[in-house]
Motif scaffolding. Structure first.
Motif, PDB file in Angstrom:
ATOM      1  N   ALA A   1      -1.340   4.294  -1.368  1.00  0.00           N
ATOM      2  CA  ALA A   1      -2.731   4.151  -0.916  1.00  0.00           C
ATOM      3  C   ALA A   1      -2.815   4.280   0.598  1.00  0.00           C
ATOM      4  O   ALA A   1      -1.998   3.708   1.326  1.00  0.00           O
ATOM      5  CB  ALA A   1      -3.286   2.792  -1.350  1.00  0.00           C
TER       6      ALA A   1
ATOM      7  N   ALA B   1      -5.709  -1.496   1.552  1.00  0.00           N
ATOM      8  CA  ALA B   1      -6.399  -0.497   0.734  1.00  0.00           C
ATOM      9  C   ALA B   1      -6.436  -0.887  -0.738  1.00  0.00           C
ATOM     10  O   ALA B   1      -7.236  -0.332  -1.496  1.00  0.00           O
ATOM     11  CB  ALA B   1      -5.715   0.863   0.895  1.00  0.00           C
ATOM     12  N   THR B   2      -5.577  -1.816  -1.150  1.00  0.00           N
ATOM     13  CA  THR B   2      -5.541  -2.216  -2.557  1.00  0.00           C
ATOM     14  C   THR B   2      -5.761  -3.717  -2.684  1.00  0.00           C
ATOM     15  O   THR B   2      -5.615  -4.481  -1.702  1.00  0.00           O
ATOM     16  CB  THR B   2      -4.189  -1.854  -3.199  1.00  0.00           C
ATOM     17  OG1 THR B   2      -3.148  -2.612  -2.544  1.00  0.00           O
ATOM     18  CG2 THR B   2      -3.891  -0.367  -3.065  1.00  0.00           C
TER      19      THR B   2
ATOM     20  N   ARG C   1      -4.429   3.376   4.052  1.00  0.00           N
ATOM     21  CA  ARG C   1      -5.162   2.248   4.615  1.00  0.00           C
ATOM     22  C   ARG C   1      -6.220   2.733   5.610  1.00  0.00           C
ATOM     23  O   ARG C   1      -5.937   3.599   6.445  1.00  0.00           O
ATOM     24  CB  ARG C   1      -4.197   1.293   5.324  1.00  0.00           C
ATOM     25  CG  ARG C   1      -3.205   0.637   4.371  1.00  0.00           C
ATOM     26  CD  ARG C   1      -2.096  -0.058   5.136  1.00  0.00           C
ATOM     27  NE  ARG C   1      -2.552  -1.218   5.905  1.00  0.00           N
ATOM     28  CZ  ARG C   1      -2.562  -2.466   5.442  1.00  0.00           C
ATOM     29  NH1 ARG C   1      -2.176  -2.714   4.188  1.00  0.00           N
ATOM     30  NH2 ARG C   1      -2.961  -3.461   6.197  1.00  0.00           N
ATOM     31  N   PRO C   2      -7.424   2.207   5.552  1.00  0.00           N
ATOM     32  CA  PRO C   2      -8.475   2.612   6.495  1.00  0.00           C
ATOM     33  C   PRO C   2      -8.208   2.042   7.885  1.00  0.00           C
ATOM     34  O   PRO C   2      -7.807   0.885   8.030  1.00  0.00           O
ATOM     35  CB  PRO C   2      -9.744   2.016   5.890  1.00  0.00           C
ATOM     36  CG  PRO C   2      -9.271   0.860   5.073  1.00  0.00           C
ATOM     37  CD  PRO C   2      -7.938   1.259   4.531  1.00  0.00           C
TER      38      PRO C   2
ATOM     39  N   ASP D   1       0.827  -1.215   0.000  1.00  0.00           N
ATOM     40  CA  ASP D   1       0.000   0.000   0.000  1.00  0.00           C
ATOM     41  C   ASP D   1       0.858   1.260   0.000  1.00  0.00           C
ATOM     42  O   ASP D   1       0.533   2.246  -0.665  1.00  0.00           O
ATOM     43  CB  ASP D   1      -0.947  -0.005   1.208  1.00  0.00           C
ATOM     44  CG  ASP D   1      -2.201  -0.840   0.947  1.00  0.00           C
ATOM     45  OD1 ASP D   1      -2.508  -1.093  -0.227  1.00  0.00           O
ATOM     46  OD2 ASP D   1      -2.861  -1.238   1.934  1.00  0.00           O
TER      47      ASP D   1
ATOM     48  N   THR E   1      -5.120  -1.395  10.763  1.00  0.00           N
ATOM     49  CA  THR E   1      -5.599  -0.931   9.463  1.00  0.00           C
ATOM     50  C   THR E   1      -5.927  -2.105   8.557  1.00  0.00           C
ATOM     51  O   THR E   1      -5.459  -3.230   8.768  1.00  0.00           O
ATOM     52  CB  THR E   1      -4.545  -0.043   8.780  1.00  0.00           C
ATOM     53  OG1 THR E   1      -3.345  -0.806   8.581  1.00  0.00           O
ATOM     54  CG2 THR E   1      -4.231   1.186   9.619  1.00  0.00           C
TER      55      THR E   1
END
Length: 449
Positions: free
Chosen positions: A117, A159-160, A119-120, A112, A156
């Protein structure tokens, strides 16, 4: 208590000041050469340099032993250097502990980051946050020996798509074993016996390093001895019934495997303790005790290789597999530090206060359990012998030698670690320790010789 000396400086230069054949044992924890936690002292190459170990060989008496620690993927290079210097490799002692920290790359997070990206955040990892001393999960702050700040315990999610595919993958195992090479300087006499009589070195102290029985009621002396005679069986004519190999009341024969309890083990072992893990896997075992006169044929598994009746009480006890190995206890009272703000040694009971006040406190990152070091120096040092530690660190070897009644010399290049070592040895000698200042430069000639 034994005599002791501590010198601040380069051990390579210091070794040149020692006479040939003057040291009875070397017990040391040299740099691992892994650039450990970014420390400069862990990437000098000295542990892999045969020239350094040649100088160590020179100062040791003929037949004297060296115990030096290595770790994981790099210990073989140190062992080769030790052997190339002229030492005989006698064995390796494997020290298993539970406090190692993996230097791991989280592949999912790395992907990520590479993709840019974000990360949530889906939670907070309270388990690991609480396991690190002085961590405040709400603030994401850690103030410890290496002063890491802003430690992030947020959980987290990938994200990808590629990061999700490699979630849970990494690059390293948790380090949980040190490998101590046991080496010996070649004998100067024709035999070990003659060498010991001439130099006092060449053998190891088995009886003082036996593994003590944990329950005096659980073992029984009288094991019989195998006597070789011509015959068709594995043991030839088998067991003579002569009880000349009776179990020692002093304990089991020391093994080349040692364990360390976790730091929080007090009355019982905590989760993750190597002793607990081993016993948990082995379960409670029961071995061997038979009263004299027991008929072996009734027990099953015996044939003509052994007499039908036991001639003596034979050895037997019960417990987990850890009872066969030396198990060192670890105490937080062994952790001393150096406060850079206060410019003084910090006693173990003061560490938390200094850290809570956000002081820059230095604690040696690879300190060894004192019980373990006492076992090591007992194993290889003759009575009244002189122990040398060229990499004294925070002084565990020196404290161990002093408490065991040996003379000792330590060398440490780092002034903060040297100051901690000096304070610890003085405390072991019964001296009051308050605000020790940094150990100065320079080396004085020894008075031992």
């Amino acid at each position: 208590m034994g005599e002791w000396k501590l010198y601040r400086g380069d051990c390579r230069e210091f070794l040149k000041t020692l006479p040939e054949n003057s040291v009875d044992a070397v017990v040391t924890d040299p740099p691992y050469e892994l650039n450990f936690m970014g420390r400069e002292w862990d990437r000098t190459g000295i542990a892999f340099d045969p020239a350094f170990w040649t100088e160590v060989l020179r100062v040791l008496k003929p037949g004297a032993h060296l115990l030096a620690a290595g770790i994981g993927r790099m210990h073989h290079r140190m062992m080769v250097a030790v052997e190339d210097a002229g030492f005989e490799i006698r064995d390796c002692i494997y020290h298993i502990f539970g406090s190692g920290f993996p230097k791991n790359l989280d592949l999912s997070k790395a992907i990520d980051r590479l993709e840019g990206a974000e990360r949530p955040v889906i939670g907070v990892d309270l388990y690991h946050a609480r396991r690190i001393p002085n961590c405040r999960p709400a603030l994401n702050v850690y103030s410890g020996p290496d002063m890491r700040a802003g430690a992030d315990f947020k959980v987290t999610a990938p994200a990808t798509e590629e990061a999700a595919r490699w979630q849970g993958w990494g690059t390293a195992l948790k380090p949980s074993v040190e490998i101590w090479v046991l080496a010996r300087k070649p004998l100067a006499e024709k035999s070990v016996v003659e060498n010991v009589l001439q130099w006092g070195t060449g053998a190891i102290n088995i009886d003082r390093c036996r593994i003590v029985y944990r329950d005096n009621d659980s073992w029984h002396p009288g094991a019989t001895k195998k006597i070789s005679e011509v015959g068709p069986y594995v043991y030839n004519r088998g067991w003579s019934g002569e009880g000349t190999m009776a179990a020692s009341p002093h304990g089991r024969w020391p093994a080349n495997l040692v364990l360390s309890h976790a730091e929080n083990c007090v009355k019982s072992c905590v989760p993750g303790c190597p002793v607990r893990l081993l016993d948990g896997q082995s379960g409670k075992l029961k071995s061997g005790f038979m009263r004299a006169g027991t008929e072996r044929s009734n027990l099953g598994g015996y044939s003509g290789a052994m007499p039908a009746l036991t001639m003596h009480d034979t050895y037997g006890d019960s417990g987990g597999a850890s009872r066969f190995f030396y198990c060192a206890k670890v105490s937080r009272n062994e952790r001393w530090g150096w406060c850079r703000k206060c410019s003084r040694v910090v006693l173990p009971e003061e560490l938390d206060v200094h850290r809570e006040e956000r002081h820059d406190v230095v604690v040696h990152p690879t300190q060894k359990p004192l019980e373990l070091m006492r076992w090591f120096v007992r194993l290889v040092t003759p009575p009244g012998g002189l122990v040398l530690d060229p990499f004294a660190g925070s002084g565990a070897t020196l404290v161990a030698a002093v408490l065991e009644g040996f003379r000792c010399i330590g060398v440490e290049a780092d002034p903060e670690y040297a100051s901690i070592a000096e304070a610890r040895v003085k405390a072991a000698c019964g001296e009051k320790v308050s605000a020790a200042v940094l150990v100065g430069d320079g080396m004085e000639q020894l008075t031992f010789f």
